[in-house]
Design a protein around this motif. Structure first.
Motif, PDB file in Angstrom:
ATOM      1  N   UNK A 119      19.015   2.850   9.435  1.00 26.17           N
ATOM      2  CA  UNK A 119      20.150   2.519   8.560  1.00 26.17           C
ATOM      3  C   UNK A 119      19.816   1.369   7.613  1.00 26.17           C
ATOM      4  N   UNK A 120      18.845   0.565   7.980  1.00 21.62           N
ATOM      5  CA  UNK A 120      18.489  -0.597   7.163  1.00 21.62           C
ATOM      6  C   UNK A 120      17.665  -0.122   5.968  1.00 21.62           C
ATOM      7  N   UNK A 121      18.250  -0.206   4.806  1.00 21.27           N
ATOM      8  CA  UNK A 121      17.613   0.286   3.581  1.00 21.27           C
ATOM      9  C   UNK A 121      17.994   1.712   3.231  1.00 21.27           C
ATOM     10  N   UNK A 122      18.914   2.294   4.012  1.00 17.01           N
ATOM     11  CA  UNK A 122      19.286   3.698   3.791  1.00 17.01           C
ATOM     12  C   UNK A 122      20.341   3.821   2.694  1.00 17.01           C
ATOM     13  N   UNK A 177       2.846   0.405  -1.163  1.00 15.11           N
ATOM     14  CA  UNK A 177       3.636   0.464  -2.395  1.00 15.11           C
ATOM     15  C   UNK A 177       3.715  -0.862  -3.126  1.00 15.11           C
ATOM     16  N   UNK A 178       3.415  -1.942  -2.423  1.00 20.08           N
ATOM     17  CA  UNK A 178       3.602  -3.274  -3.005  1.00 20.08           C
ATOM     18  C   UNK A 178       2.274  -3.967  -3.298  1.00 20.08           C
ATOM     19  N   UNK A 179       1.378  -3.972  -2.323  1.00 19.18           N
ATOM     20  CA  UNK A 179       0.084  -4.638  -2.495  1.00 19.18           C
ATOM     21  C   UNK A 179      -1.067  -3.655  -2.370  1.00 19.18           C
ATOM     22  N   UNK A 180      -1.058  -2.867  -1.317  1.00 25.83           N
ATOM     23  CA  UNK A 180      -2.127  -1.897  -1.113  1.00 25.83           C
ATOM     24  C   UNK A 180      -2.028  -1.288   0.262  1.00 25.83           C
ATOM     25  N   UNK A 181      -2.496  -0.073   0.409  1.00 24.34           N
ATOM     26  CA  UNK A 181      -2.349   0.667   1.651  1.00 24.34           C
ATOM     27  C   UNK A 181      -2.983  -0.018   2.851  1.00 24.34           C
ATOM     28  N   UNK A 182      -2.299   0.032   3.978  1.00 23.08           N
ATOM     29  CA  UNK A 182      -2.701  -0.565   5.264  1.00 23.08           C
ATOM     30  C   UNK A 182      -3.099  -2.042   5.095  1.00 23.08           C
ATOM     31  N   UNK A 183      -2.387  -2.728   4.228  1.00 21.74           N
ATOM     32  CA  UNK A 183      -2.678  -4.136   3.943  1.00 21.74           C
ATOM     33  C   UNK A 183      -2.548  -5.004   5.194  1.00 21.74           C
ATOM     34  N   UNK A 239       3.850   0.872  11.947  1.00 22.49           N
ATOM     35  CA  UNK A 239       4.390   0.049  10.855  1.00 22.49           C
ATOM     36  C   UNK A 239       5.891   0.278  10.711  1.00 22.49           C
ATOM     37  N   UNK A 240       6.573  -0.649  10.041  1.00 22.75           N
ATOM     38  CA  UNK A 240       8.015  -0.512   9.841  1.00 22.75           C
ATOM     39  C   UNK A 240       8.406  -0.522   8.370  1.00 22.75           C
ATOM     40  N   UNK A 241       7.440  -0.602   7.457  1.00 23.52           N
ATOM     41  CA  UNK A 241       7.770  -0.430   6.036  1.00 23.52           C
ATOM     42  C   UNK A 241       7.840   1.062   5.718  1.00 23.52           C
ATOM     43  N   UNK A 242       8.511   1.418   4.635  1.00 22.87           N
ATOM     44  CA  UNK A 242       8.670   2.819   4.247  1.00 22.87           C
ATOM     45  C   UNK A 242       8.286   3.015   2.783  1.00 22.87           C
ATOM     46  N   UNK A 243       8.160   4.269   2.391  1.00 23.02           N
ATOM     47  CA  UNK A 243       8.071   4.614   0.979  1.00 23.02           C
ATOM     48  C   UNK A 243       9.477   4.565   0.383  1.00 23.02           C
ATOM     49  N   UNK A 244       9.572   4.736  -0.915  1.00 24.74           N
ATOM     50  CA  UNK A 244      10.879   4.838  -1.564  1.00 24.74           C
ATOM     51  C   UNK A 244      11.568   6.121  -1.094  1.00 24.74           C
ATOM     52  N   UNK A 263      14.704   3.129   2.197  1.00 30.06           N
ATOM     53  CA  UNK A 263      13.724   2.368   1.427  1.00 30.06           C
ATOM     54  C   UNK A 263      13.620   0.976   2.037  1.00 30.06           C
ATOM     55  N   UNK A 264      12.483   0.710   2.646  1.00 28.06           N
ATOM     56  CA  UNK A 264      12.254  -0.578   3.292  1.00 28.06           C
ATOM     57  C   UNK A 264      10.832  -1.014   2.957  1.00 28.06           C
ATOM     58  N   UNK A 265      10.615  -1.282   1.670  1.00 25.15           N
ATOM     59  CA  UNK A 265       9.279  -1.644   1.229  1.00 25.15           C
ATOM     60  C   UNK A 265       8.914  -3.058   1.669  1.00 25.15           C
ATOM     61  N   UNK A 266       7.633  -3.277   1.871  1.00 22.85           N
ATOM     62  CA  UNK A 266       7.143  -4.579   2.318  1.00 22.85           C
ATOM     63  C   UNK A 266       7.647  -5.692   1.415  1.00 22.85           C
ATOM     64  N   UNK A 267       8.000  -6.818   2.035  1.00 24.33           N
ATOM     65  CA  UNK A 267       8.421  -8.044   1.367  1.00 24.33           C
ATOM     66  C   UNK A 267       9.771  -7.936   0.654  1.00 24.33           C
ATOM     67  N   UNK A 268      10.487  -6.856   0.913  1.00 25.40           N
ATOM     68  CA  UNK A 268      11.826  -6.699   0.336  1.00 25.40           C
ATOM     69  C   UNK A 268      12.875  -7.244   1.295  1.00 25.40           C
ATOM     70  N   UNK A 269      14.092  -7.406   0.808  1.00 23.11           N
ATOM     71  CA  UNK A 269      15.191  -7.870   1.646  1.00 23.11           C
ATOM     72  C   UNK A 269      15.415  -6.925   2.823  1.00 23.11           C
TER      73      UNK A 269
END
Length: 398
Positions: free
Chosen positions: A17-20, A127-133, A79-84, A27-33
């Protein structure tokens, strides 16, 4: 042992639900709220399970459980980040199922000999810096220079990256549970995928040179149409891949036609060829075959991305097989066509990947779905595998 599947499903749905957004996905991209909110949710779950949590300087979250003996760490995670507009299972399943495994282990009264660490890697999707960062930083693999400006934009320094490195001497192995992101297991009615490896990737910048000319006054037999040649090259390449290997795939997803006018015969095309296989030597055979045939007719390729193949640890694979067989589930060996943090962890410590079926093979999409019973089976196999490793140990010795 009893995996509490309702508790695990609640965790998956609550994190999802977080970012849904309705009609779009999560959408739960790295370094986002939304990422930070999601990471806090997972951190609380870890703490409630009795794990000591830590967040390193580039954002990887870990939860640590002491062992009875002075042994090396058994790590689990994803991991817990997602794509858009992604789904709720990709990555999150591996982290949340690992937490549930620890809860079930403690509720069963099992006392682990080895320390257990659950890792929620940051920025796997790239999506933000690079894959498997995140896992790159975890193992100290280094980073591409093009990432530096993206790191700076997130307030990160090179020192932050290198300070996030762990020592492989402290780890016995790494396990990752993941949805398949493909339709093989579901189509074949198989419960568990014992992953033997992750495909390597080669990408080429391709150019086809022809001759621009007037579309109305140039007869067909006097044309050197770059786009026509391109279509034939791509078609031949796809057929060569299908004929050569069941594991190789080839994709052309971008195409630029120049000069790009409706009444001008195309003089040049540029496109990207992406090829994946468990053996990149096979990719080179196909590329060489096509290039040899077409190079004198204006076809040129330049390699610009190479990601090597990853092989899972055979001893771990055997333990997963035995655990699956012991419970009574069906399994098969499978190759992952998608990348995972395990690609980095396999360079760091013996590692293995467990797949559960994905409905219709859909992933990176709001429609991504795995059945409750399949999630339960995957968590049970992860639990049994963890216990067997903890009891038998010695995975990364010798």
């Amino acid at each position: 042992m009893s995996i509490n599947i309702n508790r695990l499903m609640n965790d998956i749905n609550e994190l999802g639900k977080i970012g849904y957004v309705d009609g779009i996905g999560t959408t739960r991209q790295a370094y986002s709220k939304s990422f930070y909110e999601g990471r806090k949710f997972v951190e609380v779950l870890m703490k409630n399970a009795g794990l000591k949590t830590n967040i390193d300087k580039i954002g990887n979250l870990t939860g640590y459980l002491e062992g009875r003996c002075n042994e090396k760490i058994i790590a689990m995670g994803s991991h817990i980040d997602t794509v858009l507009g992604g789904g709720i299972f990709d990555g999150a399943l591996g982290v949340l199922a690992a937490i549930e495994v620890v809860r079930a282990m403690k509720e069963a009264g099992y006392k682990n000999s080895h320390p257990i660490e659950i890792i929620a890697f940051n920025e796997e999707e790239g999506n933000v810096i690079g894959g498997t960062f995140g896992s790159n930083a975890f193992i100290g693999a280094g980073f591409d220079s093009v990432m530096l400006s993206k790191m700076t934009a997130q307030g990160l320094t090179k020192e932050d990256f290198y300070d996030s490195k762990r020592s492989s001497d402290n780890y016995r192995c790494y396990l990752e549970l993941h949805v398949e992101q493909g339709g093989c297991l579901e189509n074949q009615g198989v419960d568990i995928g014992v992953v033997s490896g992750i495909v390597g990737i080669l990408r080429y910048k391709a150019t086809v040179i022809g001759k621009s000319n007037h579309s109305g006054s140039t007869p067909m037999n006097l044309r050197d149409d770059a786009l026509e040649k391109t279509c034939r090259i791509i078609s031949e390449m796809m057929e060569a891949v299908r004929t050569f290997s069941d594991t190789m795939v080839c994709t052309v997803g971008t195409l630029k036609v120049m000069p790009g006018e409706v009444n001008v015969i195309p003089g040049t095309t540029e496109f990207i060829i992406e090829m994946r296989d468990v053996n990149l030597d096979n990719v080179l055979i196909i590329i060489d075959k096509i290039q040899t045939k077409w190079c004198e007719r204006g076809f040129f390729v330049e390699e610009y991305i190479k990601q090597g193949e990853t092989f899972c640890d055979e001893k771990l694979m055997k333990i997963i097989e035995n655990s699956t067989r012991k419970i009574g589930y069906s399994f098969k060996h499978i190759i992952s066509g998608a990348g995972h943090d395990l690609m980095n962890m396999a360079k760091f410590t013996p590692s293995s990947l467990i797949f559960i079926p994905s409905h219709m093979g859909i992933s990176h999409n709001i429609m991504e779905f795995s059945k409750k019973e399949d999630i339960f089976k995957g968590a049970r196999v992860l639990y049994e595998t963890l216990i067997q490793i903890d009891k038998e140990g010695r995975i990364n010795e010798n």
